[in-house]
Design a protein around this motif. Structure first.
Motif, short mmCIF file in Angstrom:
data_model
loop_
_atom_site.label_atom_id
_atom_site.label_comp_id
_atom_site.label_asym_id
_atom_site.label_seq_id
_atom_site.Cartn_x
_atom_site.Cartn_y
_atom_site.Cartn_z
N ALA A 1 -1.34 1.39 -2.56
CA ALA A 1 -2.09 0.78 -3.66
C ALA A 1 -2.47 1.81 -4.71
CB ALA A 1 -3.33 0.08 -3.12
N LYS A 2 -2.86 3.01 -4.27
CA LYS A 2 -3.19 4.07 -5.23
C LYS A 2 -1.96 4.48 -6.02
CE LYS A 2 -7.04 6.12 -2.62
NZ LYS A 2 -7.53 7.33 -1.93
N ALA A 3 -0.83 4.57 -5.33
CA ALA A 3 0.40 4.94 -6.04
C ALA A 3 0.82 3.86 -7.02
CB ALA A 3 1.52 5.18 -5.02
N LYS A 4 0.56 2.61 -6.65
CA LYS A 4 0.92 1.52 -7.56
C LYS A 4 0.09 1.56 -8.83
CE LYS A 4 1.12 -3.52 -7.85
NZ LYS A 4 0.86 -4.79 -7.15
N SER B 1 -4.62 2.62 6.06
CA SER B 1 -4.61 3.89 5.32
C SER B 1 -3.32 4.03 4.54
CB SER B 1 -4.78 5.06 6.28
OG SER B 1 -6.04 5.01 6.93
N GLN B 2 -2.21 3.64 5.16
CA GLN B 2 -0.93 3.70 4.45
C GLN B 2 -0.89 2.70 3.29
OE1 GLN B 2 2.08 3.12 7.41
NE2 GLN B 2 1.81 5.14 8.33
N GLN B 3 -1.41 1.51 3.52
CA GLN B 3 -1.47 0.52 2.45
C GLN B 3 -2.38 0.99 1.32
OE1 GLN B 3 -2.44 -3.35 3.91
NE2 GLN B 3 -0.81 -3.35 5.46
N LEU B 4 -3.43 1.71 1.66
CA LEU B 4 -4.32 2.24 0.63
C LEU B 4 -3.59 3.26 -0.23
CD1 LEU B 4 -7.13 2.51 -0.64
CD2 LEU B 4 -7.69 4.18 1.13
N GLN B 5 -2.80 4.10 0.37
CA GLN B 5 -2.03 5.08 -0.39
C GLN B 5 -1.00 4.40 -1.28
OE1 GLN B 5 -2.87 8.27 -0.50
NE2 GLN B 5 -4.51 7.76 0.94
N LYS C 1 -4.66 -6.17 -11.93
CA LYS C 1 -4.26 -6.68 -10.62
C LYS C 1 -4.11 -5.55 -9.61
CE LYS C 1 -2.67 -9.88 -7.78
NZ LYS C 1 -2.24 -9.05 -6.64
N ALA C 2 -3.55 -4.43 -10.03
CA ALA C 2 -3.37 -3.31 -9.11
C ALA C 2 -4.71 -2.73 -8.69
CB ALA C 2 -2.50 -2.24 -9.77
N ARG C 3 -5.66 -2.64 -9.62
CA ARG C 3 -6.97 -2.11 -9.25
C ARG C 3 -7.72 -3.06 -8.33
NH1 ARG C 3 -9.98 -2.29 -13.26
NH2 ARG C 3 -8.59 -2.91 -14.95
N SER C 4 -7.51 -4.37 -8.54
CA SER C 4 -8.09 -5.35 -7.62
C SER C 4 -7.51 -5.21 -6.22
CB SER C 4 -7.86 -6.76 -8.16
OG SER C 4 -8.38 -7.73 -7.26
N ASP C 5 -6.19 -5.00 -6.14
CA ASP C 5 -5.55 -4.78 -4.84
C ASP C 5 -6.03 -3.47 -4.20
OD1 ASP C 5 -4.19 -7.11 -5.24
OD2 ASP C 5 -2.35 -6.15 -5.95
N LEU D 1 6.89 4.91 0.22
CA LEU D 1 5.60 4.72 0.87
C LEU D 1 5.45 3.31 1.40
CD1 LEU D 1 3.21 6.58 -1.60
CD2 LEU D 1 3.82 7.29 0.71
N ALA D 2 5.96 2.33 0.64
CA ALA D 2 5.87 0.95 1.09
C ALA D 2 6.69 0.73 2.35
CB ALA D 2 6.34 0.01 -0.02
N SER D 3 7.86 1.35 2.43
CA SER D 3 8.68 1.21 3.63
C SER D 3 8.00 1.84 4.83
CB SER D 3 10.05 1.86 3.39
OG SER D 3 10.72 1.23 2.31
N MET D 4 7.36 2.98 4.64
CA MET D 4 6.64 3.63 5.73
C MET D 4 5.49 2.76 6.24
SD MET D 4 6.45 7.53 4.28
CE MET D 4 5.28 7.98 5.55
N ALA D 5 4.88 2.02 5.29
CA ALA D 5 3.76 1.16 5.68
C ALA D 5 4.22 -0.19 6.19
CB ALA D 5 2.82 0.96 4.49
#
Length: 383
Positions: free
Chosen positions: A316-319, A310-314, A247-251, A85-89
């Motif tokens: 962050a949720k996965a993280k 939107s991709q970064q949001l996904q 930290k992940a929830r803050s991101d 997902l990170a690579s796609m974003a």
């Protein structure tokens, strides 16, 4: 006659130099056998004292909960999906890795005994197994925990001083009309004592080989022990989860904010472009075409930004999902039926053994030393 012979032998042995004095084991054993009645009395007396001590110590019940959390290698599949997902974003996979957990399981014993953690247990509701009465942990520790009689005698001076101090403090409180609130920064002596009692009855252990987390709570009431152990386990899981995902929830919150802003900008740009087309339908002026191209480009840029956020949001949720530890309960909390202490037989045998040793020391060495001191006192010249 025999006693005189023994006394003469002891005198002769005392008069010899230290290197020439010998210990006759058979003579010591014979001396103990000759005083078996005294030894038996001391042995029985020690056992009686041990029985009194054992009956005076309140029963304690321990509840143990065993947990196991995922290890660092257990999220390999999740890390692969997150990297995709990170690579796609267009984000580097290393920037979204969970990293090493700063809260090592080896710190769990310190966490459950820390002041903030224990203070959060003051208001936990527990139920007494005898009368099924609900109360807080603070009330239970203050009112329902009993102590041996010797500890009560030992604490009488301190209680007297605290009673006098409480009279003056209650008088001042009546004058002000204000109630004391729990302040972790400035605890009263009573609150500090309750905190220390609870902390001493809570323990956590981490096994490096099996990665099993054991949480134990010891209380005088078995039901209170089980309920508090379950609460401590849940609070510890919440603490670890909140720390690791902080930290992940803050991101994630920041990514949601950016995505919402990009969404609003994109919808506004889309609305402006649609409005322009409706108003300039059929117009072939170059200025109109230029304005239309500009609005189209703005809409496209807004869409690209919205799509990227939107991709970064996904991601962050996965993280957040990836680094959230999963705890499996291997042994849940159950109400213990057998007390773990006091061990009455050990106390009785220990006291009886100590009494026997004291009596044997008196028979073998104490009598001769007392006799020796008396003889030295008689032989000293009087002025």
């Amino acid at each position: 006659m025999r006693d005189l012979m023994e006394e003469d032998k002891e005198k002769d042995n005392m008069n010899l130099p230290a290197e020439e004095q010998e210990i006759d084991l058979l003579e010591l054993a014979r001396n103990l056998w000759d005083n078996w009645r005294l030894l038996l009395k001391w042995l029985i007396g020690g056992a009686i004292v041990g029985l009194i001590i054992a009956l005076s110590i309140p029963k304690e019940y321990t509840t143990t909960i065993k947990l196991v959390s995922e290890n660092s290698g257990g999220a390999t599949g999740a890390s692969g999906g997150l990297g995709m997902l990170a690579s796609m974003a267009g984000i580097s996979p290393t920037s979204v890795s969970g990293g090493k957990d700063a809260v090592s399981p080896l710190l769990y014993p310190d966490i459950v005994k820390s002041a903030p953690f224990v203070l959060n247990l003051f208001d936990v509701k527990v139920t007494d197994i005898d009368d099924d009465q609900s109360m807080t942990v603070k009330e239970y520790v203050s009112n329902d925990i009993s102590y041996p009689w010797w500890s009560i005698l030992k604490s009488l001076p301190g209680k007297a001083i605290n009673g006098v101090m409480s009279i003056f403090s209650s008088t001042s409180n009546d004058n002000t009309g204000e109630e004391h609130n729990l302040d972790p920064f400035d605890l009263t002596p009573q609150e500090t004592g309750i905190l220390n009692i609870i902390a001493s009855r809570i323990s956590a252990n981490y096994d490096n080989k099996t990665a099993v987390i054991s949480i134990s709570v010891t209380m005088q009431d078995p039901k209170v022990s089980a309920m508090l152990a379950d609460t401590v386990a849940n609070r510890l899981k919440e603490y670890v989860i909140n720390y690791r995902t902080n930290k992940a929830r803050s991101d994630l919150e920041f990514a949601e904010k950016l995505n919402n802003e990009a969404k609003v900008d994109y919808f506004n740009a889309q609305k402006k472009f649609a409005t322009y087309n409706d108003r300039n339908h059929g117009i072939v002026l170059n200025s109109a075409k230029t304005e239309g191209e500009r609005l189209r480009n703005e809409m496209q840029l807004a869409y690209n930004l919205y799509n990227s956020t939107s991709q970064q949001l996904q991601v962050a949720k996965a993280k957040v999902q990836e680094i959230t530890p999963v705890f499996t309960v291997l042994e849940p909390a159950t109400v213990p039926r057998k007390p773990v202490k006091p061990s009455k037989m050990i106390i009785i045998f220990g006291c009886a053994f100590m009494a026997f040793v004291i009596a044997a020391a008196w028979v073998l060495f104490g009598k001769s030393l007392v006799r020796q001191f008396k003889e030295k006192g008689k032989n000293q010249p009087t002025e």
